[in-house]
Motif scaffolding. Structure first.
Motif, PDB file in Angstrom:
ATOM      1  N   ALA A 194      10.032   3.123   3.958  1.00 28.50           N
ATOM      2  CA  ALA A 194      10.460   4.521   3.817  1.00 28.50           C
ATOM      3  C   ALA A 194      11.959   4.691   3.658  1.00 28.50           C
ATOM      4  O   ALA A 194      12.396   5.642   3.027  1.00 28.50           O
ATOM      5  CB  ALA A 194       9.986   5.323   5.034  1.00 28.50           C
ATOM      6  N   PHE A 195      12.765   3.785   4.249  1.00 35.08           N
ATOM      7  CA  PHE A 195      14.195   4.056   4.350  1.00 35.08           C
ATOM      8  C   PHE A 195      15.007   3.173   3.422  1.00 35.08           C
ATOM      9  O   PHE A 195      14.698   2.002   3.263  1.00 35.08           O
ATOM     10  CB  PHE A 195      14.677   3.850   5.789  1.00 35.08           C
ATOM     11  CG  PHE A 195      14.191   4.909   6.719  1.00 35.08           C
ATOM     12  CD1 PHE A 195      14.918   6.052   6.902  1.00 35.08           C
ATOM     13  CD2 PHE A 195      12.987   4.766   7.365  1.00 35.08           C
ATOM     14  CE1 PHE A 195      14.459   7.041   7.745  1.00 35.08           C
ATOM     15  CE2 PHE A 195      12.520   5.744   8.207  1.00 35.08           C
ATOM     16  CZ  PHE A 195      13.262   6.883   8.386  1.00 35.08           C
ATOM     17  N   TYR A 234       0.974   7.478   1.739  1.00 42.00           N
ATOM     18  CA  TYR A 234       0.541   6.635   0.623  1.00 42.00           C
ATOM     19  C   TYR A 234      -0.356   5.491   1.071  1.00 42.00           C
ATOM     20  O   TYR A 234      -1.071   4.916   0.260  1.00 42.00           O
ATOM     21  CB  TYR A 234       1.750   6.092  -0.127  1.00 42.00           C
ATOM     22  CG  TYR A 234       2.316   7.091  -1.090  1.00 42.00           C
ATOM     23  CD1 TYR A 234       1.631   7.394  -2.263  1.00 42.00           C
ATOM     24  CD2 TYR A 234       3.494   7.745  -0.829  1.00 42.00           C
ATOM     25  CE1 TYR A 234       2.127   8.329  -3.140  1.00 42.00           C
ATOM     26  CE2 TYR A 234       4.005   8.679  -1.695  1.00 42.00           C
ATOM     27  CZ  TYR A 234       3.310   8.968  -2.854  1.00 42.00           C
ATOM     28  OH  TYR A 234       3.795   9.891  -3.723  1.00 42.00           O
ATOM     29  N   SER A 260      14.130  11.732   8.639  1.00 46.04           N
ATOM     30  CA  SER A 260      13.476  10.475   9.021  1.00 46.04           C
ATOM     31  C   SER A 260      11.974  10.668   9.121  1.00 46.04           C
ATOM     32  O   SER A 260      11.194   9.853   8.613  1.00 46.04           O
ATOM     33  CB  SER A 260      14.017  10.001  10.366  1.00 46.04           C
ATOM     34  OG  SER A 260      15.409   9.959  10.327  1.00 46.04           O
ATOM     35  N   ALA A 303       5.786   7.711   3.484  1.00 47.75           N
ATOM     36  CA  ALA A 303       5.357   6.312   3.353  1.00 47.75           C
ATOM     37  C   ALA A 303       3.982   6.110   3.957  1.00 47.75           C
ATOM     38  O   ALA A 303       3.167   5.355   3.430  1.00 47.75           O
ATOM     39  CB  ALA A 303       6.373   5.398   4.016  1.00 47.75           C
ATOM     40  N   THR A 304       3.717   6.810   5.077  1.00 45.36           N
ATOM     41  CA  THR A 304       2.420   6.651   5.731  1.00 45.36           C
ATOM     42  C   THR A 304       1.302   7.277   4.903  1.00 45.36           C
ATOM     43  O   THR A 304       0.193   6.754   4.843  1.00 45.36           O
ATOM     44  CB  THR A 304       2.454   7.300   7.126  1.00 45.36           C
ATOM     45  OG1 THR A 304       3.678   6.962   7.747  1.00 45.36           O
ATOM     46  CG2 THR A 304       1.311   6.806   7.982  1.00 45.36           C
ATOM     47  N   VAL A 357       6.435   0.314   7.987  1.00 52.00           N
ATOM     48  CA  VAL A 357       6.502   1.624   7.337  1.00 52.00           C
ATOM     49  C   VAL A 357       7.952   2.070   7.211  1.00 52.00           C
ATOM     50  O   VAL A 357       8.363   2.629   6.187  1.00 52.00           O
ATOM     51  CB  VAL A 357       5.651   2.644   8.122  1.00 52.00           C
ATOM     52  CG1 VAL A 357       5.897   4.040   7.611  1.00 52.00           C
ATOM     53  CG2 VAL A 357       4.199   2.302   7.999  1.00 52.00           C
ATOM     54  N   GLN A 406       1.771   2.022  -3.304  1.00 50.22           N
ATOM     55  CA  GLN A 406       0.581   2.106  -4.156  1.00 50.22           C
ATOM     56  C   GLN A 406       0.393   0.858  -5.000  1.00 50.22           C
ATOM     57  O   GLN A 406      -0.085   0.925  -6.128  1.00 50.22           O
ATOM     58  CB  GLN A 406       0.639   3.345  -5.032  1.00 50.22           C
ATOM     59  CG  GLN A 406       0.691   4.614  -4.207  1.00 50.22           C
ATOM     60  CD  GLN A 406       0.014   5.753  -4.888  1.00 50.22           C
ATOM     61  OE1 GLN A 406       0.399   6.151  -5.965  1.00 50.22           O
ATOM     62  NE2 GLN A 406      -1.011   6.280  -4.276  1.00 50.22           N
ATOM     63  N   ALA A 448      10.435  11.029   5.643  1.00 48.84           N
ATOM     64  CA  ALA A 448      10.337   9.761   4.918  1.00 48.84           C
ATOM     65  C   ALA A 448       9.198   8.912   5.469  1.00 48.84           C
ATOM     66  O   ALA A 448       8.407   8.327   4.713  1.00 48.84           O
ATOM     67  CB  ALA A 448      11.654   9.005   5.030  1.00 48.84           C
ATOM     68  N   THR A 449       9.101   8.859   6.817  1.00 50.06           N
ATOM     69  CA  THR A 449       8.039   8.074   7.427  1.00 50.06           C
ATOM     70  C   THR A 449       6.676   8.652   7.071  1.00 50.06           C
ATOM     71  O   THR A 449       5.728   7.909   6.784  1.00 50.06           O
ATOM     72  CB  THR A 449       8.222   8.039   8.949  1.00 50.06           C
ATOM     73  OG1 THR A 449       9.584   7.793   9.231  1.00 50.06           O
ATOM     74  CG2 THR A 449       7.382   6.955   9.572  1.00 50.06           C
ATOM     75  N   ARG A 464       0.822  -1.207   0.000  1.00 52.31           N
ATOM     76  CA  ARG A 464       0.000   0.000   0.000  1.00 52.31           C
ATOM     77  C   ARG A 464       0.852   1.251   0.000  1.00 52.31           C
ATOM     78  O   ARG A 464       0.529   2.234  -0.645  1.00 52.31           O
ATOM     79  CB  ARG A 464      -0.936   0.010   1.209  1.00 52.31           C
ATOM     80  CG  ARG A 464      -2.065  -0.958   1.113  1.00 52.31           C
ATOM     81  CD  ARG A 464      -3.009  -0.608   0.011  1.00 52.31           C
ATOM     82  NE  ARG A 464      -3.943  -1.669  -0.275  1.00 52.31           N
ATOM     83  CZ  ARG A 464      -5.098  -1.829   0.346  1.00 52.31           C
ATOM     84  NH1 ARG A 464      -5.448  -1.014   1.278  1.00 52.31           N
ATOM     85  NH2 ARG A 464      -5.884  -2.820   0.004  1.00 52.31           N
ATOM     86  N   SER A 465       1.976   1.221   0.742  1.00 56.35           N
ATOM     87  CA  SER A 465       2.803   2.430   0.773  1.00 56.35           C
ATOM     88  C   SER A 465       3.573   2.603  -0.529  1.00 56.35           C
ATOM     89  O   SER A 465       4.173   3.643  -0.744  1.00 56.35           O
ATOM     90  CB  SER A 465       3.758   2.399   1.957  1.00 56.35           C
ATOM     91  OG  SER A 465       4.593   1.285   1.858  1.00 56.35           O
TER      92      SER A 465
END
Lengths: 361, 143
Positions: free
Chosen positions: A319-320, B28, B18, B25-26, A315, A48, B21-22, A45-46
């Motif tokens: 993200a990283f 989306y 940080s 991601a959240t 997450v 898409q 970025a978090t 989902r993150s």
């Protein structure tokens, strides 16, 4: 329903421990499946994407299908590998990872959740005597002693596979896990300084008035980073960096041994989420739920916090980007280790302030 | 003093980056996805969407203009077995580029685009619309 067991005391203790252990391990395995499903879904989902959708409602049975597929496949052993060690090590990794399930309060979660049936079946309250995880006076210590076996097992797993990628992955894992254990244990020492106890139940009960994340925020951040590294999760998944060394130390594994290794890794990540909830966010402390759900409130708050950190891990994975091995080690030795020692000093000061305010006893 | 400022700047950048970025991601997680589950869901087609071609044999006069204007020459006029009209176009969908020139040029408007997009088959000949298929393109739909 059994109301009383007439057994000699030592047999009764063994019976009690066996029941609690089996319950804790089954609960962990169930949560590992939930973790992998959540990871695939949230990660997709993150980005898409959709994630698993086809098997069952919202793809919820996909993991069961994957498990059946893995268990029914042929176990392939490389011809030059040490056959006995190759097949034995995944079992050891799984045992080492699942052993600490009994120290964490999963039997508490299961047995106290069952208490909501107490109005219907009164004798269900007898099950609360089966909780054994509160009896580990050095529980926090045992967890990291047992997890300390992991670097050795992972290095051996890479070594016996007789493949350059697995050996590189194994060495990376050993370097990473051994070096990150030091700041991790110093951070845990700071929590122990606050509570004067290694028992997880004592640590939670000390947080009645204030959560330790407020008393020691730096400790929480350091614990989050180091525990991500200990669980080999992104951004520290260098031992199994798929774009560099295929699958790292588990490259040669397939079928049931691979399922065991995967289960061990996700079980450790799940334990980390629970430990964050217990050490810094007050574990099962929270407002009591209304009505017949009142006995469920402890397990509810603990699992809510655990799942929150589980989702946070996922997450973070989305993200990283991944660290390089030299960046990782320099992060550890030049930043996290000094910071963890600074944190230990800060916690001593914070304990003095908190004690004088009467927030912990 | 500048060294201290440097360290504080670095720490600020680490924390800000940080969190950013978090957050990204959240964010989306809760956005509406641009994709659909392909076999089970379909998108809403616009009115003039150019899908597979279909021929209405009640309107077709068999003039053959569609075959003449087709840039890829993937339309072939063949004698129609039912008799009326005498000739009917057959379409090779492997070569069709869905330009729609045949639709524009057809005098009675007998050839037109449908909304059939799931054009798949096990053989190459499955994508050749013979005179039985070209009047009923819906049966091409992937089940």
């Amino acid at each position: 329903m059994i109301t009383e067991l007439y057994l000699p005391p030592f047999l009764y203790d063994i019976f009690k421990s066996a029941v609690a252990t089996i319950i804790a391990i089954v609960f962990t395995l169930l949560n590992v499946i939930i973790f992998i499903y959540a990871e695939r879904k949230v990660w997709a989902r993150s980005m898409q994407r959709m994630g698993p959708t086809y098997v069952g409602k919202w793809g919820s049975l996909q993991l069961i299908a994957d498990l059946i597929k893995l268990l029914s496949k042929e176990i392939i052993v490389p011809s030059k590998a040490n056959r006995v060690a190759f097949l034995l090590l995944p079992i050891l990794v799984a045992i080492v990872s699942l052993m600490i399930a009994i120290i964490l309060p999963y039997d508490y979660v299961v047995f106290y959740t069952l208490q909501i049936f107490q109005p219907l079946i009164p004798s269900v309250s007898y099950l609360t005597k089966f909780v054994v995880s509160n009896s580990f006076t050095a529980g926090l210590f045992i967890i990291y002693v047992v997890l300390g076996l992991n670097p050795v097992l992972i290095l051996l797993t890479g070594w016996v596979s007789n493949n350059k990628y697995t050996v590189v992955g194994g060495f990376r894992a050993a370097a990473q896990l051994l070096s990150f254990e030091i700041p991790l244990l110093v951070v845990i020492a700071s929590v122990v300084v606050l509570t004067n106890s290694l028992n997880l139940y004592d640590i939670v009960n000390m947080q009645q008035k204030v959560w330790f994340v407020i008393v020691a925020p730096l400790a929480f951040i350091l614990f989050l980073i180091t525990t991500l590294a200990e669980g080999e999760r992104t951004p520290f998944d260098i031992p199994d960096a798929e774009s560099e060394i295929i699958a790292g130390w588990n490259t040669e594994y397939s079928a049931a041994p691979y399922a065991l290794l995967l289960m061990g890794m996700y079980a450790r990540a799940f334990f980390s989420a629970t430990l964050i909830a217990i050490l810094f966010f007050g574990g099962w402390l929270g407002p009591t739920l209304p009505g017949f759900l009142a006995p469920f409130s402890g397990p509810f708050w603990l699992m809510l916090k655990t799942y929150f950190f589980m989702i946070l891990f996922i997450v973070i994975r989305a993200a990283f980007p991944r660290y390089r091995i030299d960046q990782l080690l320099s992060l550890n030795w030049t930043k996290l280790l000094p910071l963890s020692i600074v944190n230990l000093i800060l916690v001593v000061i914070a304990k003095y302030i908190v004690l004088s305010l009467g927030l912990i006893s | 003093m500048s060294r201290v400022r440097e360290i504080f700047n670095a720490v600020y950048r680490i924390i800000y980056g940080s969190l950013l970025a978090t957050y990204a991601a959240t964010k989306y997680l809760f956005l509406r996805r641009p994709t659909i589950e392909y076999p089970t869901q379909t998108i809403q087609f616009t009115e003039r969407y150019r899908g597979a071609l279909e021929v209405d044999d009640n309107l077709c006069v068999g003039c053959g203009i569609c075959a003449k204007v087709c840039p890829n020459t993937c339309i072939f006029m063949v004698p129609y077995e039912k008799g009326n009209p005498a000739m009917i176009p057959e379409i090779d969908l492997q070569h069709c580029m869905y330009c729609g020139l045949c639709v524009d040029y057809c005098p009675p408007g007998a050839i037109y685009h449908t909304h059939v997009v799931k054009i798949v088959g096990f053989k190459r000949s499955d994508l050749y619309l013979s005179q039985e298929k070209v009047t009923n393109v819906q049966e091409l739909e992937y089940k």
